[in-house]
Write an enzyme that holds these catalytic residues in place. Structure first.
Site, PDB file in Angstrom:
ATOM      1  N   LYS A  67       0.820  -1.212   0.000  1.00 49.85           N
ATOM      2  CA  LYS A  67       0.000   0.000   0.000  1.00 49.85           C
ATOM      3  C   LYS A  67       0.860   1.270   0.000  1.00 49.85           C
ATOM      4  O   LYS A  67       0.421   2.333   0.442  1.00 49.85           O
ATOM      5  CB  LYS A  67      -0.974   0.026   1.183  1.00 49.85           C
ATOM      6  CG  LYS A  67      -1.896  -1.173   1.250  1.00 49.85           C
ATOM      7  CD  LYS A  67      -2.587  -1.472  -0.067  1.00 49.85           C
ATOM      8  CE  LYS A  67      -3.484  -0.355  -0.560  1.00 49.85           C
ATOM      9  NZ  LYS A  67      -4.071  -0.654  -1.899  1.00 49.85           N
ATOM     10  N   GLY A  68       2.056   1.138  -0.556  1.00 52.62           N
ATOM     11  CA  GLY A  68       2.919   2.311  -0.673  1.00 52.62           C
ATOM     12  C   GLY A  68       2.871   2.944  -2.057  1.00 52.62           C
ATOM     13  O   GLY A  68       3.398   4.025  -2.273  1.00 52.62           O
ATOM     14  N   GLY A  69       2.254   2.216  -3.018  1.00 47.84           N
ATOM     15  CA  GLY A  69       2.199   2.694  -4.395  1.00 47.84           C
ATOM     16  C   GLY A  69       2.984   1.802  -5.342  1.00 47.84           C
ATOM     17  O   GLY A  69       3.433   2.248  -6.391  1.00 47.84           O
ATOM     18  N   THR A  70       3.135   0.515  -4.986  1.00 46.75           N
ATOM     19  CA  THR A  70       3.954  -0.379  -5.798  1.00 46.75           C
ATOM     20  C   THR A  70       3.364  -0.612  -7.188  1.00 46.75           C
ATOM     21  O   THR A  70       4.104  -0.690  -8.169  1.00 46.75           O
ATOM     22  CB  THR A  70       4.143  -1.735  -5.094  1.00 46.75           C
ATOM     23  OG1 THR A  70       2.861  -2.305  -4.807  1.00 46.75           O
ATOM     24  CG2 THR A  70       4.922  -1.574  -3.793  1.00 46.75           C
ATOM     25  N   ARG A  71       2.046  -0.739  -7.299  1.00 45.72           N
ATOM     26  CA  ARG A  71       1.427  -0.953  -8.606  1.00 45.72           C
ATOM     27  C   ARG A  71       1.618   0.273  -9.495  1.00 45.72           C
ATOM     28  O   ARG A  71       1.943   0.151 -10.687  1.00 45.72           O
ATOM     29  CB  ARG A  71      -0.058  -1.291  -8.448  1.00 45.72           C
ATOM     30  CG  ARG A  71      -0.863  -1.337  -9.750  1.00 45.72           C
ATOM     31  CD  ARG A  71      -0.286  -2.251 -10.796  1.00 45.72           C
ATOM     32  NE  ARG A  71      -0.200  -3.631 -10.378  1.00 45.72           N
ATOM     33  CZ  ARG A  71       0.232  -4.619 -11.158  1.00 45.72           C
ATOM     34  NH1 ARG A  71       0.643  -4.349 -12.396  1.00 45.72           N
ATOM     35  NH2 ARG A  71       0.307  -5.867 -10.711  1.00 45.72           N
ATOM     36  N   LYS A 273      -7.749   1.377  -6.470  1.00 41.49           N
ATOM     37  CA  LYS A 273      -6.753   2.338  -6.018  1.00 41.49           C
ATOM     38  C   LYS A 273      -7.418   3.680  -5.694  1.00 41.49           C
ATOM     39  O   LYS A 273      -8.342   4.115  -6.379  1.00 41.49           O
ATOM     40  CB  LYS A 273      -5.674   2.540  -7.091  1.00 41.49           C
ATOM     41  CG  LYS A 273      -5.054   1.236  -7.598  1.00 41.49           C
ATOM     42  CD  LYS A 273      -4.403   0.453  -6.482  1.00 41.49           C
ATOM     43  CE  LYS A 273      -3.824  -0.864  -6.997  1.00 41.49           C
ATOM     44  NZ  LYS A 273      -3.223  -1.675  -5.918  1.00 41.49           N
ATOM     45  N   GLY A 274      -6.938   4.317  -4.657  1.00 43.07           N
ATOM     46  CA  GLY A 274      -7.464   5.629  -4.299  1.00 43.07           C
ATOM     47  C   GLY A 274      -8.778   5.595  -3.552  1.00 43.07           C
ATOM     48  O   GLY A 274      -9.526   6.583  -3.559  1.00 43.07           O
ATOM     49  N   ARG A 275      -9.092   4.454  -2.910  1.00 45.09           N
ATOM     50  CA  ARG A 275     -10.332   4.381  -2.143  1.00 45.09           C
ATOM     51  C   ARG A 275     -10.283   5.337  -0.955  1.00 45.09           C
ATOM     52  O   ARG A 275      -9.219   5.615  -0.407  1.00 45.09           O
ATOM     53  CB  ARG A 275     -10.531   2.963  -1.611  1.00 45.09           C
ATOM     54  CG  ARG A 275     -10.941   1.932  -2.648  1.00 45.09           C
ATOM     55  CD  ARG A 275     -11.048   0.585  -1.977  1.00 45.09           C
ATOM     56  NE  ARG A 275     -11.532  -0.445  -2.873  1.00 45.09           N
ATOM     57  CZ  ARG A 275     -11.067  -1.694  -2.880  1.00 45.09           C
ATOM     58  NH1 ARG A 275     -10.098  -2.038  -2.041  1.00 45.09           N
ATOM     59  NH2 ARG A 275     -11.558  -2.582  -3.715  1.00 45.09           N
ATOM     60  N   HIS A 277     -10.426   6.496   2.728  1.00 41.19           N
ATOM     61  CA  HIS A 277     -10.069   5.862   3.997  1.00 41.19           C
ATOM     62  C   HIS A 277     -11.210   5.992   4.995  1.00 41.19           C
ATOM     63  O   HIS A 277     -12.021   6.927   4.909  1.00 41.19           O
ATOM     64  CB  HIS A 277      -8.809   6.514   4.577  1.00 41.19           C
ATOM     65  CG  HIS A 277      -7.575   6.222   3.793  1.00 41.19           C
ATOM     66  ND1 HIS A 277      -6.383   6.866   3.998  1.00 41.19           N
ATOM     67  CD2 HIS A 277      -7.340   5.336   2.787  1.00 41.19           C
ATOM     68  CE1 HIS A 277      -5.472   6.402   3.164  1.00 41.19           C
ATOM     69  NE2 HIS A 277      -6.034   5.484   2.424  1.00 41.19           N
TER      70      HIS A 277
END
Length: 310
Positions: A67-71, A273-275, A277
């Site tokens: 959840k760091g932005g790997t994709r 992505k970008g859901r 919180h």
């Protein structure tokens, strides 16, 4: 009479030979000009002698963080023509069931790469798995590693959000964040999402095995806000010819983040992505910021740089 016929035959034969030689010269000249003016054909001919594309061990591994932005990092890196990426998380080094299949199986999971191209795979769980650094070193000590990190509290909330939606899709009972995060009024240090944000604990293991120069840190928060500067740093670290530029990115107002443009083809990351919180009580949020302050300082010292975190 016979002498006259012989001279005629000789003359005709000489003319025939001369015509053949002239035709050969003309054909040779035509071929010369044809190939000289057809570089594309020359390229095709030369490519026939190039080694074929093949699967091989990765040159680059995106090791985390979850959840760091790997994709996003993988998709942006894949914009470069000299990079080919495995699209699925392979989990070779952290899952014994995969690791025991051996290196040949691992190679079979990689994409085809032409000579000169770099192969990259990403499995975010590698960063927090104790056995992975040494396993990667044994495979190839020159592997280049990419680690993308975000502000630890934001990463924790993204982690919880992903698990929440995964359980929702599988019709499993939900657990509230406060229940997982708090225990007797204090933060629950056994909560996995919290542990994953203690970057310094995991980074120490990697630096025990790999020199710092083999690990490039990507600022995940900066990548979200403005991807290009971070990707130029990645290109430089990997010694890639500069290719990725501003035309590869456009801001999608509906989604609220940058999408990609490649050869006139536009694409955005998956809808997961970008859901948004979950809401969290301000006092718990303050506890998290206070708790991560000291571990963050230790992480900064380990890696020799700072991040703009709360």
């Amino acid at each position: 009479m016979l002498a006259s016929e012989a001279r005629v035959r000789t003359l005709l034969l000489s003319c025939f030979v001369l015509l053949v030689l002239m035709a050969a010269v003309i054909v040779a000249l035509l071929l010369f000009f044809f190939f000289a003016r057809s570089p594309s054909l020359s390229t095709v001919v030369s490519r026939d002698h190039d080694p074929p594309a093949a699967r091989r061990l990765p040159d680059i591994i995106i090791i985390g963080v979850r959840k760091g932005g790997t994709r996003a990092l993988l998709e942006m890196l894949n914009l470069h023509s000299d990079v080919v990426a495995a699209q699925s998380e392979v989990h070779f080094f952290d899952w014994d069931s995969h690791y025991l299949r051996g290196v040949d199986w691992y190679v079979s999971q990689m994409p085809l790469a032409r000579p000169g191209q770099l192969t990259v795979e990403k499995t975010p769980a590698y960063f927090t798995s104790a056995r992975v650094p040494e396993r990667i070193r044994r495979m190839n000590p020159d592997t280049r590693l990419l680690l993308i990190v975000r502000e630890p509290t934001e990463r924790l909330l993204s982690d919880y959000t992903q698990v929440f939606h995964n359980r929702l899709e599988k019709h499993k009972q939900q657990q509230m964040l406060e229940t997982l995060l708090m225990h007797d009024g204090e933060l629950n240090l056994d909560y996995k999402a919290l542990n994953r944000s203690l970057y310094h604990l995991h980074m120490r293991r990697w630096l025990d095995v790999f020199p710092r120069s083999h690990i490039h840190l990507v600022d995940g928060d900066a990548l979200i806000r403005n991807p290009l500067p971070e990707m130029k740093k990645v290109e430089e670290f990997l010694h890639l010819e500069p290719q990725i530029n501003a035309s590869n990115f456009y801001f999608n107002q509906t989604k609220g983040f940058f999408c990609l443009r490649d050869r006139r083809r536009e694409r955005c990351l998956h809808g997961s992505k970008g859901r948004q919180h979950p809401r969290i009580a301000p006092e718990i949020l303050r506890k998290l910021y206070d708790f991560f302050h000291e571990p963050n300082q230790e992480f900064f010292q380990l890696v020799g740089r700072t991040f703009d975190w709360k």
